[in-house]
Design a protein around this motif. Sequence first.
Motif, short mmCIF file in Angstrom:
data_model
loop_
_atom_site.label_atom_id
_atom_site.label_comp_id
_atom_site.label_asym_id
_atom_site.label_seq_id
_atom_site.Cartn_x
_atom_site.Cartn_y
_atom_site.Cartn_z
N VAL A 51 0.96 -0.92 -0.02
CA VAL A 51 -0.05 -0.03 0.12
C VAL A 51 1.07 1.20 -0.03
O VAL A 51 1.91 1.19 0.84
N GLU A 52 0.55 2.06 -0.90
CA GLU A 52 1.31 3.45 -0.92
C GLU A 52 1.20 4.13 0.67
O GLU A 52 0.26 4.17 1.09
N SER A 100 1.03 7.16 1.04
CA SER A 100 -0.34 8.23 0.97
C SER A 100 -1.65 7.87 1.17
O SER A 100 -2.46 8.26 1.29
N GLU A 101 -1.74 6.34 0.80
CA GLU A 101 -2.84 5.56 1.15
C GLU A 101 -3.00 4.81 2.17
O GLU A 101 -4.25 3.93 2.39
N LEU A 132 -6.01 5.33 4.88
CA LEU A 132 -7.30 4.97 4.30
C LEU A 132 -7.48 3.62 4.34
O LEU A 132 -8.55 2.95 4.74
#
Length: 121
Positions: free
Chosen positions: A22-23, A25-26, A29
């Motif tokens: 998972v990045e 930045s994500e 979430l």
Amino acid sequence: LGRAPDDTGFDYWTGILDSGAVERSEFILAMIDGAKAATGSAADAQFLETKAEIGAYYAVVNGLNNVSVANTAMQTFDGSIASVVEAKELIDDHAALVDSALGTEFTISVTGLVDDALDWI
């Protein structure tokens, strides 16, 4: 989620992050989606729902936009009913100040979108 992580969950999420699955930045979430999934904890899902309701009460119902006060209200919530009451009172106090002649903050409430945020308190 208002609690210390359990070892299994901590290992899972740090593994996901460290592997790059998972990045960054994500990542938050993805954690939120995991907590709200059917395989997640009902207590975690409720915590997130209440936290979102506090945010909606602050920004949508009261039309407030002071990030510092918003952070304080959000950090006040620890999962207990007493902390929801405390966060709501903090928001109400700030809204009253902003609505007075002393207020310098621009507000815009959005009527009709979220009528029931924190109405159970």
